[in-house]
Design an enzyme around this catalytic site. Structure first.
Site, mmCIF file in Angstrom:
data_model
loop_
_atom_site.group_PDB
_atom_site.id
_atom_site.type_symbol
_atom_site.label_atom_id
_atom_site.label_comp_id
_atom_site.label_asym_id
_atom_site.label_seq_id
_atom_site.Cartn_x
_atom_site.Cartn_y
_atom_site.Cartn_z
ATOM 1 N N SER B 106 0.830 -1.204 0.000
ATOM 2 C CA SER B 106 0.000 0.000 0.000
ATOM 3 C C SER B 106 0.863 1.251 0.000
ATOM 4 C CB SER B 106 -0.908 -0.016 1.237
ATOM 5 O OG SER B 106 -1.709 1.141 1.286
ATOM 6 N N SER B 107 1.511 1.540 -1.148
ATOM 7 C CA SER B 107 2.406 2.694 -1.165
ATOM 8 C C SER B 107 1.719 3.958 -1.667
ATOM 9 C CB SER B 107 3.634 2.392 -2.027
ATOM 10 O OG SER B 107 3.255 2.366 -3.378
ATOM 11 N N LYS B 108 0.524 3.824 -2.247
ATOM 12 C CA LYS B 108 -0.210 5.023 -2.693
ATOM 13 C C LYS B 108 -1.144 5.403 -1.548
ATOM 14 C CE LYS B 108 -0.047 4.996 -7.635
ATOM 15 N NZ LYS B 108 0.136 3.947 -8.629
ATOM 16 N N ASN B 109 -0.546 5.868 -0.465
ATOM 17 C CA ASN B 109 -1.261 5.925 0.807
ATOM 18 C C ASN B 109 -0.789 7.139 1.603
ATOM 19 O OD1 ASN B 109 -1.847 5.515 3.581
ATOM 20 N ND2 ASN B 109 -1.990 3.317 3.303
ATOM 21 N N ASP B 140 7.969 2.472 -8.768
ATOM 22 C CA ASP B 140 6.797 3.260 -9.171
ATOM 23 C C ASP B 140 7.233 4.708 -9.331
ATOM 24 O OD1 ASP B 140 3.475 3.810 -7.664
ATOM 25 O OD2 ASP B 140 4.318 4.316 -9.624
#
Lengths: 249, 316
Positions: B106-109, B140
């Protein structure tokens, strides 16, 4: 208990308006007092006193103040200064000062300025105009060289509506793209051929509404992202439906 | 601190035997109720109980880990976890390993990267923040949250020394990476500033990139950033670069667009006359999708041209 403020307050108020509530049971003074605590020295807003500050919460604070018609909780000059400083070299506006110009944060910034009646303070209006126009291929992108995404038809479409430059968009291309984002299960996805979700459905439809080509879609207020009917309360539905374009103050 | 080990369901575990679970109150007739899994309900029932008591304990800390795992965007989970870490005086370096673990999925967090920022602030040292964000960006390269965090790291610890090299490496992988171009501007602005020698270097660098992919919007926007610097006067250099591009590709819409902007920013009668022709070509041929914009631009060009021509007549 911990009370997350920013999004919650704005969303709740929007939901109440959409459901026809007149907000009379809302403790307006307490909310406005809280805004004062949430604004930082740099002019931006936090979501909770201990947490991060950025353009999303700037917008929440402005929309809350507009909904409650009380701007005493915001130091407007400081807020404006923060937004103006956040405009990137390419004309778009980022999450914070120095951050990349982005469709969602550009919307938050411009809507905030419009609600505060300070859009003229932006230093590079021509750059912002160009940035918005260039965001559209057929659909809109959130940043240069990224794929088109249906929700930006709202974020950037609304920005252009508020700035009075919506006529520079390619309405047919925009509509075609959004409609291709519909799915066999109903709803809209971010791209064609992906699963739908509530966010892209909501903003995909808002985007379509602004185009004015689908008469069954109610007009929205780009500053709040809800229908004029909801904004005026259910009783005003018939009057609002007759008014067409929203005038930015 | 001591770490507690959770067994599920918590409702059947000894560790939480003393606690009364608190169910979510959706009201008498919930609209669109979410179909939570049993595990989700179990974890959140006990989290609500812990929250109610404001209990910052080892078992509470362990519980926040599960709360975050079942919903990495739960900001109350992250915030309460921080309170536990503080109260229990936990090892913050170890905490960064937990953040790394969640970042894999969950790096778009927003919440995760904010948590990381607070932890690093408490540690007070740059540690491996550049390495961690480099790793995330190699996976990313346009992750907005990671870029925002990296900018905070650079600003806070002043570790700009290798950043232009890093930007250059990313642009070699993808010359169209708009985030990397934005970072370049950020670095120059916060280090040397846009002095004349730096401007010369950046103009050369940008046209080099444009040669590789002339219709790439990002470097053209970067040039717009360069010409907007205070007292910018290297008009010949910047125009020559664009003229070179135009000579090798007369249909390059981005090039013409930029030359129109130059004419509007540094107006002269000859520049504006050429710009008006370019607007016409863009509108009717090279960039028809934006024909309304070119009409708008041409309107501005013609207005400015008339103004200059009138002024020239008056001085005669």
């Amino acid at each position: 208990t911990i009370l997350p403020f920013g999004f919650g307050a704005a969303d709740i108020r929007s939901c109440l308006k959409i459901l026809g509530d007149d907000l009379s049971k809302v403790d307006k003074k307490a909310i406005i007092r809280s805004l004062k605590l949430l604004q930082r020295e740099n002019g931006c807003f936090r979501c909770v006193t201990s947490e991060e500050d950025d353009m999303r919460f700037m917008y929440c604070a402005c929309v809350i103040s507009d909904m409650l018609d009380d701007w005493t909780g915001i130091d407007i000059p400081k807020a404006v200064e923060y937004i103006v400083e956040s405009q990137a070299f390419d004309g778009g506006i980022g999450l914070r000062i120095g951050a990349e110009g982005h469709g969602g944060t550009t919307y938050c910034a411009v809507a905030s300025l419009v609600l505060m009646n300070k859009v003229h303070e932006l230093k590079d209006m021509e750059g912002l105009t160009r940035w918005c126009v260039y965001a559209q291929g057929k659909g809109f992108v959130g940043r240069p060289n990224k794929p088109a995404d249906s929700c930006y038809s709202f974020w950037i479409g609304s920005t252009m509506k508020m700035l009075g430059i919506y006529h520079l968009t390619d309405i047919n291309g925009n509509r075609e793209f959004n409609l291709r984002c519909q799915t066999p299960w109903g709803g809209f996805g971010k791209h064609p051929n992906v699963h739908p979700d509530p966010l892209h459905t909501y903003f995909g439809i808002c985007g379509l509404s602004m185009m004015g080509l689908d008469s069954e879609l109610l007009p929205i207020d780009p500053r709040w992202g809800i229908t004029l009917r909801a904004k005026g309360g259910v009783e005003n539905e018939q009057n609002e439906a007759k008014s067409g374009e929203v005038e930015a103050k | 601190g001591m770490s507690a080990v959770l067994t599920f369901p918590l409702a059947k575990s000894e560790l939480f035997g003393d606690l009364e679970p608190v169910e979510q109150d959706d009201g008498p007739e919930p609209i669109v109720p979410i179909a939570y899994s049993d595990h989700f309900v179990d974890v959140m029932n006990y989290f609500r109980a812990i929250l109610k008591k404001s209990e910052y304990s080892a078992r509470a800390l362990a519980l926040t880990e599960e709360v975050i795992k079942i919903n990495p965007a739960n900001y109350t989970g992250w915030l309460f976890r921080r309170e536990c870490l503080k109260e229990l005086k936990e090892d913050l370096q170890k905490e960064l390993e937990f953040v790394d673990e969640i970042s894999e999925v969950s790096s778009k967090n927003y919440q995760l990267w904010h948590h990381r920022r607070v932890i690093v602030t408490h540690i007070g040292k740059v540690g491996s923040e550049l390495e961690a964000t480099t790793k995330a960006l190699l996976k990313d390269p346009k992750n907005y949250h990671v870029w925002a965090h990296r900018q905070w790291v650079l600003r806070t610890f002043g570790v700009y020394e290798n950043e232009l090299k890093f930007v250059d490496a990313l642009l070699k992988k993808d010359i169209r990476n708009n985030s990397a171009w934005n970072q370049r501007y950020f670095v120059v602005k916060n280090t040397s500033g846009f002095t004349k020698p730096v401007l010369q270097r950046e103009i050369a660098y940008t046209y080099e990139a444009i040669r590789k992919a002339p219709n790439n919007l990002s470097p053209w926007n970067y040039l717009r950033g360069l010409i907007s610097q205070k007292d910018f006067d290297m008009i010949d250099a910047i125009t020559k670069g664009a003229a070179d591009v135009f000579r090798s590709d007369r249909k390059c819409a981005e090039c013409l667009s930029f030359l129109v902007d130059i004419a509007l920013k540094f107006p002269s009668i000859s520049r504006l006359k050429t710009a008006s022709k370019m607007c016409h070509d863009l509108q009717t041929d090279l960039c028809k999708i934006r024909h309304k914009y070119w009409e708008y631009q041409n309107g501005k060009v013609k207005e400015m041209l008339k103004k200059l021509e009138d002024e020239a007549k008056q001085t005669k």
